[in-house]
Design an enzyme around this catalytic site. Structure first.
Site, PDB file in Angstrom:
ATOM      1  N   ASN A  87      -1.593  52.178  -6.352  1.00  0.00           N
ATOM      2  CA  ASN A  87      -1.143  52.448  -7.713  1.00  0.00           C
ATOM      3  C   ASN A  87      -0.987  53.959  -7.885  1.00  0.00           C
ATOM      4  O   ASN A  87      -1.944  54.710  -7.708  1.00  0.00           O
ATOM      5  CB  ASN A  87      -2.169  51.890  -8.708  1.00  0.00           C
ATOM      6  CG  ASN A  87      -1.710  52.001 -10.154  1.00  0.00           C
ATOM      7  OD1 ASN A  87      -1.159  53.008 -10.562  1.00  0.00           O
ATOM      8  ND2 ASN A  87      -1.974  50.973 -10.937  1.00  0.00           N
ATOM      9  N   ARG A  89       1.909  69.053 -16.380  1.00  0.00           N
ATOM     10  CA  ARG A  89       2.552  70.353 -16.297  1.00  0.00           C
ATOM     11  C   ARG A  89       4.052  70.308 -16.554  1.00  0.00           C
ATOM     12  O   ARG A  89       4.700  71.352 -16.565  1.00  0.00           O
ATOM     13  CB  ARG A  89       2.317  70.961 -14.894  1.00  0.00           C
ATOM     14  CG  ARG A  89       0.912  71.460 -14.654  1.00  0.00           C
ATOM     15  CD  ARG A  89       0.591  72.703 -15.464  1.00  0.00           C
ATOM     16  NE  ARG A  89       1.407  73.841 -15.091  1.00  0.00           N
ATOM     17  CZ  ARG A  89       1.079  74.723 -14.146  1.00  0.00           C
ATOM     18  NH1 ARG A  89      -0.053  74.588 -13.476  1.00  0.00           N
ATOM     19  NH2 ARG A  89       1.872  75.740 -13.889  1.00  0.00           N
ATOM     20  N   HIS A 100       2.217  51.038 -13.350  1.00  0.00           N
ATOM     21  CA  HIS A 100       1.867  50.344 -14.596  1.00  0.00           C
ATOM     22  C   HIS A 100       2.381  51.181 -15.763  1.00  0.00           C
ATOM     23  O   HIS A 100       1.635  51.947 -16.369  1.00  0.00           O
ATOM     24  CB  HIS A 100       0.351  50.157 -14.690  1.00  0.00           C
ATOM     25  CG  HIS A 100      -0.079  49.285 -15.832  1.00  0.00           C
ATOM     26  ND1 HIS A 100      -1.170  48.445 -15.746  1.00  0.00           N
ATOM     27  CD2 HIS A 100       0.416  49.109 -17.077  1.00  0.00           C
ATOM     28  CE1 HIS A 100      -1.327  47.808 -16.894  1.00  0.00           C
ATOM     29  NE2 HIS A 100      -0.375  48.201 -17.720  1.00  0.00           N
ATOM     30  N   ARG A 116       3.335  52.198 -19.410  1.00  0.00           N
ATOM     31  CA  ARG A 116       2.910  51.792 -20.745  1.00  0.00           C
ATOM     32  C   ARG A 116       3.945  52.243 -21.767  1.00  0.00           C
ATOM     33  O   ARG A 116       4.754  53.133 -21.488  1.00  0.00           O
ATOM     34  CB  ARG A 116       1.520  52.351 -21.032  1.00  0.00           C
ATOM     35  CG  ARG A 116       0.437  51.615 -20.245  1.00  0.00           C
ATOM     36  CD  ARG A 116      -0.967  52.099 -20.575  1.00  0.00           C
ATOM     37  NE  ARG A 116      -1.969  51.159 -20.100  1.00  0.00           N
ATOM     38  CZ  ARG A 116      -2.449  51.123 -18.851  1.00  0.00           C
ATOM     39  NH1 ARG A 116      -1.995  51.982 -17.955  1.00  0.00           N
ATOM     40  NH2 ARG A 116      -3.368  50.238 -18.505  1.00  0.00           N
ATOM     41  N   HIS A 146       1.997  58.146 -18.394  1.00  0.00           N
ATOM     42  CA  HIS A 146       1.936  58.470 -16.966  1.00  0.00           C
ATOM     43  C   HIS A 146       3.235  58.017 -16.297  1.00  0.00           C
ATOM     44  O   HIS A 146       4.165  58.801 -16.161  1.00  0.00           O
ATOM     45  CB  HIS A 146       0.674  57.910 -16.295  1.00  0.00           C
ATOM     46  CG  HIS A 146       0.200  56.596 -16.819  1.00  0.00           C
ATOM     47  ND1 HIS A 146       0.922  55.434 -16.720  1.00  0.00           N
ATOM     48  CD2 HIS A 146      -0.963  56.262 -17.433  1.00  0.00           C
ATOM     49  CE1 HIS A 146       0.246  54.437 -17.251  1.00  0.00           C
ATOM     50  NE2 HIS A 146      -0.904  54.900 -17.698  1.00  0.00           N
ATOM     51  N   GLU A 200       3.205  46.434 -13.063  1.00  0.00           N
ATOM     52  CA  GLU A 200       2.220  45.799 -13.940  1.00  0.00           C
ATOM     53  C   GLU A 200       2.508  46.164 -15.390  1.00  0.00           C
ATOM     54  O   GLU A 200       3.029  47.239 -15.675  1.00  0.00           O
ATOM     55  CB  GLU A 200       0.810  46.293 -13.609  1.00  0.00           C
ATOM     56  CG  GLU A 200       0.338  46.029 -12.208  1.00  0.00           C
ATOM     57  CD  GLU A 200      -1.061  46.555 -11.958  1.00  0.00           C
ATOM     58  OE1 GLU A 200      -1.696  46.104 -10.992  1.00  0.00           O
ATOM     59  OE2 GLU A 200      -1.522  47.418 -12.737  1.00  0.00           O
ATOM     60  N   THR A 259      -7.014  52.101 -20.235  1.00  0.00           N
ATOM     61  CA  THR A 259      -6.797  51.354 -18.999  1.00  0.00           C
ATOM     62  C   THR A 259      -6.996  49.883 -19.309  1.00  0.00           C
ATOM     63  O   THR A 259      -7.498  49.523 -20.379  1.00  0.00           O
ATOM     64  CB  THR A 259      -7.758  51.823 -17.884  1.00  0.00           C
ATOM     65  OG1 THR A 259      -7.415  51.168 -16.658  1.00  0.00           O
ATOM     66  CG2 THR A 259      -9.198  51.519 -18.236  1.00  0.00           C
ATOM     67  N   HIS A 315      -8.969  46.917  -9.926  1.00  0.00           N
ATOM     68  CA  HIS A 315      -9.645  47.650 -10.995  1.00  0.00           C
ATOM     69  C   HIS A 315     -11.029  48.097 -10.543  1.00  0.00           C
ATOM     70  O   HIS A 315     -11.925  47.285 -10.350  1.00  0.00           O
ATOM     71  CB  HIS A 315      -9.767  46.857 -12.302  1.00  0.00           C
ATOM     72  CG  HIS A 315      -9.832  47.758 -13.512  1.00  0.00           C
ATOM     73  ND1 HIS A 315     -10.970  48.444 -13.874  1.00  0.00           N
ATOM     74  CD2 HIS A 315      -8.888  48.111 -14.417  1.00  0.00           C
ATOM     75  CE1 HIS A 315     -10.722  49.167 -14.970  1.00  0.00           C
ATOM     76  NE2 HIS A 315      -9.464  48.984 -15.311  1.00  0.00           N
ATOM     77  N   ASP A 316     -11.169  49.388 -10.358  1.00  0.00           N
ATOM     78  CA  ASP A 316     -12.427  50.032  -9.956  1.00  0.00           C
ATOM     79  C   ASP A 316     -12.848  49.695  -8.529  1.00  0.00           C
ATOM     80  O   ASP A 316     -13.998  49.943  -8.154  1.00  0.00           O
ATOM     81  CB  ASP A 316     -13.561  49.701 -10.926  1.00  0.00           C
ATOM     82  CG  ASP A 316     -13.400  50.427 -12.255  1.00  0.00           C
ATOM     83  OD1 ASP A 316     -12.560  51.340 -12.332  1.00  0.00           O
ATOM     84  OD2 ASP A 316     -14.107  50.074 -13.218  1.00  0.00           O
ATOM     85  N   GLY A 339      -5.759  52.505  -7.414  1.00  0.00           N
ATOM     86  CA  GLY A 339      -5.146  53.758  -7.809  1.00  0.00           C
ATOM     87  C   GLY A 339      -6.147  54.851  -8.087  1.00  0.00           C
ATOM     88  O   GLY A 339      -6.268  55.812  -7.336  1.00  0.00           O
ATOM     89  N   HIS A 340      -6.917  54.716  -9.166  1.00  0.00           N
ATOM     90  CA  HIS A 340      -7.788  55.801  -9.626  1.00  0.00           C
ATOM     91  C   HIS A 340      -8.755  56.258  -8.539  1.00  0.00           C
ATOM     92  O   HIS A 340      -8.832  57.449  -8.219  1.00  0.00           O
ATOM     93  CB  HIS A 340      -8.562  55.355 -10.868  1.00  0.00           C
ATOM     94  CG  HIS A 340      -9.442  56.418 -11.442  1.00  0.00           C
ATOM     95  ND1 HIS A 340      -8.969  57.442 -12.226  1.00  0.00           N
ATOM     96  CD2 HIS A 340     -10.775  56.628 -11.315  1.00  0.00           C
ATOM     97  CE1 HIS A 340      -9.966  58.235 -12.570  1.00  0.00           C
ATOM     98  NE2 HIS A 340     -11.074  57.769 -12.030  1.00  0.00           N
TER      99      HIS A 340
END
Length: 237
Positions: free
Chosen positions: A7, A18, A43, A45, A50, A70, A100, A190-191, A213-214
């Site tokens: 992700n 920036r 993903h 939104r 992002h 997503e 999130t 997720h996580d 991703g994160h």
């Protein structure tokens, strides 16, 4: 082996902070694939804080592995998916102002809505997946919508694992077993991280794909993107 879809939302967040086009998401996605990842996930939104909708159009032209989009299937999102025709669309019931994703679908309550949306995407030749909690009833409900796969929402597992509680995997193993019985493919996300991914993979029968991703981007700050991607692939084999 279980496929790794990266992700790249966090790379888009960095770019947007920036202005301009650094890092370049198209080049980043190509590099991530070159490093061995088997998919790219975005993903977008509604506020495009992002991933921008144009990013999805640009990435659809160059991703050579699997492209997964997503999001909550509001009309604008549905139009985007139909225009870009990714390999897979993952339906997530996140609120417009959510930081999130924080919950899976109630597949019983929203069955009629999901049936219609999924049919729209499948008619366009797009594989569908529904974001669900590790709840056997919700998995059974997902099967009734006509979806191809589910994506297990893994935050509770990750939290339990970090606390040393390995029993947090049990609901996910049980949900995966139900999914296999009703003919659904199994994704997860997720996580998930380098710390917890192998234990998860080893206890989830039929796990086809994880979307990360994160954690992956944070780990890459210290260890390097190419190195981290190969560390994940090794754990997923």
């Amino acid at each position: 082996m279980t496929k790794l879809s990266v992700n790249i939302n966090k790379l888009a967040t960095l770019r947007n902070s920036r202005g301009g086009n650094v890092p370049n998401l198209v080049k980043s996605a190509q590099d991530i694939e070159g490093f061995g990842a088997q998919g790219i996930t975005v993903h977008p939104r509604p506020d495009e804080r992002h991933i921008k909708y144009q990013d999805a159009h640009d990435l659809a032209k160059i991703v050579t592995t699997e492209f997964n989009i997503e999001g909550n299937p509001i009309p604008k999102f549905v139009d985007l998916v139909l225009a870009t025709k990714p390999t897979q669309v993952t339906l997530v019931p996140d609120a417009e102002d959510a930081i999130t994703s924080n919950a899976g679908w109630d597949t019983k309550k929203h069955r009629s809505f999901l049936v219609d949306v999924i049919q729209t995407f499948k008619s366009a030749g797009i594989r569908t997946s529904i974001f669900v909690d590790p709840n056997k009833t919700m998995v059974e409900g997902a099967a009734e919508t006509g979806t191809d796969r589910i994506e297990l929402y893994t935050e509770s597992y990750a939290k339990a694992y970090a606390e040393g509680n390995h029993n947090g995997i049990k609901p996910f193993t049980e949900a995966a077993e139900v999914a296999q019985k009703v003919g659904l493919g199994i994704n997860a996300g997720h996580d998930l991280s380098l710390d917890n991914i192998k234990f998860f993979k080893d206890h989830i029968p039929g796990l086809l794909e994880v979307s990360i991703g994160h954690a992956l981007i944070c780990e890459s700050i210290y260890l390097g993107l190419e190195n981290v991607i190969n560390m994940y692939i090794h754990r997923l084999q």
